[in-house]
Design an enzyme around this catalytic site. Structure first.
Site, PDB file in Angstrom:
ATOM      1  N   ASP B 501       0.881  -1.158   0.000  1.00 33.60           N
ATOM      2  CA  ASP B 501       0.000   0.000   0.000  1.00 33.60           C
ATOM      3  C   ASP B 501       0.920   1.208   0.000  1.00 33.60           C
ATOM      4  OD1 ASP B 501      -2.076   1.767   0.320  1.00 33.60           O
ATOM      5  OD2 ASP B 501      -1.949   1.668   2.495  1.00 33.60           O
ATOM      6  N   ASP B 693      -1.176  -0.088   6.050  1.00 36.53           N
ATOM      7  CA  ASP B 693      -1.241   0.618   7.325  1.00 36.53           C
ATOM      8  C   ASP B 693      -2.656   0.971   7.756  1.00 36.53           C
ATOM      9  OD1 ASP B 693      -1.773   2.504   5.453  1.00 36.53           O
ATOM     10  OD2 ASP B 693      -0.263   3.943   6.085  1.00 36.53           O
ATOM     11  N   ASP B 697      -6.741  -1.850   4.733  1.00 40.01           N
ATOM     12  CA  ASP B 697      -5.857  -2.935   4.323  1.00 40.01           C
ATOM     13  C   ASP B 697      -6.033  -4.169   5.199  1.00 40.01           C
ATOM     14  OD1 ASP B 697      -4.607  -1.233   2.472  1.00 40.01           O
ATOM     15  OD2 ASP B 697      -3.373  -0.397   4.081  1.00 40.01           O
TER      16      ASP B 697
END
Lengths: 47, 802
Positions: B501, B693, B697
């Site tokens: 990410d 984070d 996610d």
């Protein structure tokens, strides 16, 4: 060596008492948190 | 870009004070906490502190803690009239925090005692309900920097404590048994060489049996239980050969003591049981560090809501459990939305970053859906509840994570497989030994077959994995890399696809001005108006240039822009469309510049001076220094890295291009559900690591073969992850991946050592030339070799600290 027949059981008895004491400390929760108490000794009692 | 002239340090946490912030503090949190500390004369806090971090406070009233419904569940009253409750405290870090929290009785009348458990982030509070109330205590704790949550999951906690205590007692008993049995054994070994009367020998043998049988029978019950469970489920487990060895030793030893002939192996067995329990204890300790999902859901969504009475329209602060579907709730600006619902009234902007990962606020109005855990940025909203608690979208994510986390586990597949073969091989060899020696004498056959079963007990095999993993975990933890267990390391050691990410992993995680189109002098004017704002865009602009002069008449419109008067100029800074709306019609607003900045994947900000747009700034999140090198290391280890982010696809593409990743490996605008689908799909082709984070996610992190959460991560993501990195950098991920490979190498080496030992010991026993003394030396020797091999592990040993 006859002394052994008295001393050895006695020694094992002492060991058993020590184990008993350890079990008591565990059951009474004294070892549940081992992270915080070592820090507490840094606090002064006078304040 | 930023000129650092004599940066002032915050009077509370010592971090630099951001430019444009007046006073001695870096943030409001620090200022409030410092004031609270000074008010109660608790300055000793600063002397005790060993790590400084900015403080966080909330403005919560904690009125729900005084609610009768809350008291029924969470508060216990003892005979002397005192009330007791367990609280979960945020940001509990160090000695000084413990001291500060435990000093509460000195600050508040009526508080009897506060005891902190640092490992569990728990405070047990007892107070006199006639003199004070729990909400007063909670507000005090909040004001000294520790936001308070009710400590739920006490039942589970009690269960865990019982488990821990049971194992500790067994460990103690086994330890005492080892010590005493060794003393007895040494006397007997001395007797072998020096001569000992048969009466004395018998006495020592009986004493050994009296100590060993009850102590080991009790201490080894965890092994017996798993072995029995595995046997019933027809699975292989390492505890099976261990149990066979221990039981064989105990039964055969006792039989020999009664018969008065034959060898006994009690001392070696005790050592073995003790070492096994130590390993088990170490592993359990590490597992306990991770907190429970229930606590985390609480940290994410507020525990209270402002319910609007349908008749009187009066607003009452109630616990979240009291909200029913269809209730109307008021959400003030700046509050986190406590439920899933539909807006009945009000306009605002919502920061849904927690769920979607999109860092920019979304505008909402009546009939729009809002979700629990997202933040209302601008105006007050009236929301009709549609889903509460676990039924909310974030609740469903948490439930999914729980389900996914329990789906996996069981790293010891490899060891279990070895154990399975081990059982059959040792069993066959023992049988063979018995048959072969039976030609000499049946008693001798039984003697040697039993000796074989005992000395080949795979203790070193059982120690190999936990020890190597504990070493890696310990070293990682010192570098701010928290690894949840052996499974995590093993999974990271097998390369596959790694989804990253973007936000906060490969970038700095902080906006900065990357492009400036138009008048360069406008920067100083923009910096002047933005100096006082906390908005991330404002901070970037304020850091970009030296303010020209002080600004006056500042008017900030949340989520849109800001206006002000600087040195006689009317300055308007904000989203291009909003800025254009502020200007007289017809004035050109430089759509070309905006288009150019947008094309680059940057966030455009227009700056208008005296009614004309003179500059357009492009803001972006810059790439981290070491990101490219780290990607190379990962590629060398065999990982195929892809970007999978909830951010704007253009932003993701530009970051990917800067990192040298092909476009097809950079996916933007990914929803949590989409991320989960991508990770699930990729799993069909091999191991998948997911680095992220946000809560958005979390499900993908849990679904991946190896989930990695990075610093600043929502706690839910940390919970879902196998590995948590305190420094949010891709470099740390590369270091961890390398350490994982080193650890698995160490485990393999340890397994080889242990198998070599078993081969030797087994051969000696089969040949009938083993003696209890040899076993007593060989068995711990093999375990110690494995220990040394584990400590020599190259995990996290590379020179450059991350």
């Amino acid at each position: 060596m006859t002394a052994l027949y008295i001393v050895l059981p006695l020694a094992l008895l002492v060991a058993a008492i020590a184990v008993g004491a350890f079990i008591w400390t565990v059951r009474s929760g004294q070892l549940d948190d081992v992270d915080t108490p070592p820090r507490r000794i840094l606090f002064d009692d006078d304040d | 870009m930023i000129s650092q002239q004599a940066v002032a340090a915050c009077a509370h946490c010592g971090l630099p004070i951001p430019r444009g912030r007046a006073g001695e503090y870096c943030c409001d949190g620090c200022e409030i906490v410092r004031a609270a500390i000074a008010e109660h004369g608790l300055e000793k806090f600063y002397a005790l502190r060993d790590e400084a971090a900015p403080a966080r406070t909330t403005s919560a009233s904690y009125a729900e803690l005084d609610d009768a419904a809350f008291h029924r569940v969470h508060v216990r009253t003892t005979g002397d009239g005192r009330a007791h409750a367990a609280l979960y405290l945020e940001d509990l870090r160090c000695t000084a925090c413990v001291w500060l929290v435990e000093a509460t009785p000195r600050c508040l009348a009526g508080v009897e005692q506060v005891r902190v458990d640092l490992g569990r982030a728990r405070a047990d509070v007892s107070w006199d309900p006639r003199a004070t109330s729990l909400s007063v205590i909670a507000r005090h704790l909040d004001r000294i920097g520790h936001a308070v949550h009710p400590y739920r999951g006490l039942d589970r906690e009690a269960l865990r404590v019982r488990e821990d205590r049971a194992l500790l007692v067994k460990l103690g008993v086994a330890g005492a048994a080892v010590g005493n049995l060794m003393l007895l054994a040494i006397a007997m070994y001395a007797g072998v060489f020096g001569g000992m009367s048969s009466a004395d020998t018998t006495f020592f043998r009986v004493a050994s049996a009296v100590v060993a049988v009850p102590a080991l029978g009790f201490a080894a019950t965890p092994m017996f239980r798993t072995a029995l469970g595995a046997l019933r489920a027809r699975r292989l487990h390492l505890d099976l050969p261990l149990s066979i060895g221990i039981l064989a030793g105990l039964v055969w030893g006792t039989a020999n003591v009664i018969r008065g002939v034959g060898e006994i192996y009690f001392d070696s067995l005790a050592m073995l049981v003790f070492l096994l329990l130590v390993a088990r204890f170490i592993v359990l300790r590490h597992q306990r560090r991770a907190s429970t999902a229930a606590e985390l859901l609480l940290a994410l969504t507020p525990s209270r809501a402002r319910r609007i009475d349908p008749v009187t329209r009066q607003i009452v602060d109630v616990p979240i459990d009291a909200i029913a579907i269809g209730d109307r709730i008021e959400v003030r600006a700046g509050d986190t939305i406590p439920i899933d619902g539909v807006i009945a009234r009000g306009m605002s902007a919502i920061d849904a970053g927690l769920l979607t990962g999109e860092s920019r606020p979304v505008d909402v109005g009546p009939n729009d859906a809002v979700h629990a855990g997202t933040v209302n940025m601008a105006g007050p909203l009236e929301v009709i509840a549609v889903a509460v608690g676990e039924a909310t979208r974030v609740g469903a994510l948490v439930a999914q994570i729980d389900a996914l986390s329990s789906r996996r586990s069981h790293l010891e597949r490899l060891v279990d497989t070895i154990a399975g073969r081990f059982v059959s091989v040792v069993g066959a060899v023992a049988l063979l030994t018995f048959v072969a020696w039976s030609f000499v004498s049946v008693a001798l056959g039984a003697e040697h077959a039993m000796a074989l079963l005992i000395v080949t007990c795979p203790c070193a095999l059982a120690l190999a994995t936990p020890l190597a993993v504990t070493v890696a975990l310990g070293r990682g933890a010192r570098r701010g890399i928290l690894i949840k267990g052996a499974d995590a390391l093993e999974r990271l050691a097998t390369p596959g696809t790694m989804f990253v990410d973007k936000t906060g992993t490969v970038t700095e995680g902080k906006l900065a001005v990357a492009t400036w189109l138009g008048d360069i002098d406008a920067g100083g004017l923009a910096a002047a108006v933005e100096a006082g704002s906390a908005h991330p865009i404002a901070r970037a602009l304020a850091a970009n240039a030296e303010p020209t002069a002080g600004a006056t008449e500042i008017c900030e419109e949340l989520g849109r822009g800001i206006t002000g008067l600087v040195a006689g100029h009317r300055v308007v800074v904000g989203a291009p469309r909003w800025v254009a709306g502020q200007l007289a019609p017809g004035k050109h607003s430089h759509d070309g510049w905006v288009a150019e900045v947008t094309r680059r994947g940057e966030t455009p900000v227009a700056i208008a001076i005296d009614g004309t747009v003179t500059a357009v700034a492009g803001l972006t999140d810059p790439i981290r220094g070491g990101a490219r090198d780290a990607l190379e290391v990962l590629a060398k280890l065999g990982w195929k890295v892809e970007l999978l982010s909830g951010d704007d696809p253009r932003v993701v593409a530009s970051v990917g291009a800067a990192l040298g990743l092909p476009t097809e490996r950079c996916v933007g605008a990914a929803s949590p559900e989409y991320k989960l689908a991508v990770v699930d799909a990729a799993r069909a082709y091999g191991p998948v690591a997911m680095v992220g984070d946000g809560v958005n996610d979390a499900a993908a992190i849990a679904a991946a073969t190896c989930g990695i959460a990075v610093s600043g991560a929502a706690e839910i993501a940390i919970e879902a992850a196998d590995i948590y990195l305190r420094s949010p950098s891709i470099e740390a991920i590369a270091t961890t991946a390398r350490a994982a490979v080193a650890t698995v190498t160490t485990i393999r080496r340890s397994l080889r050592i242990s198998l070599a030992y078993n081969l030797t010991a087994g051969a000696l026993a089969a040949a009938g030339i083993i003696h209890p003394l040899v076993a007593a030396l060989l068995m711990p020797a093999s375990s110690l070799t494995v220990l040394a091999s584990s400590l020599r592990s190259r995990a996290f040993r590379d020179r450059s600290p991350s």
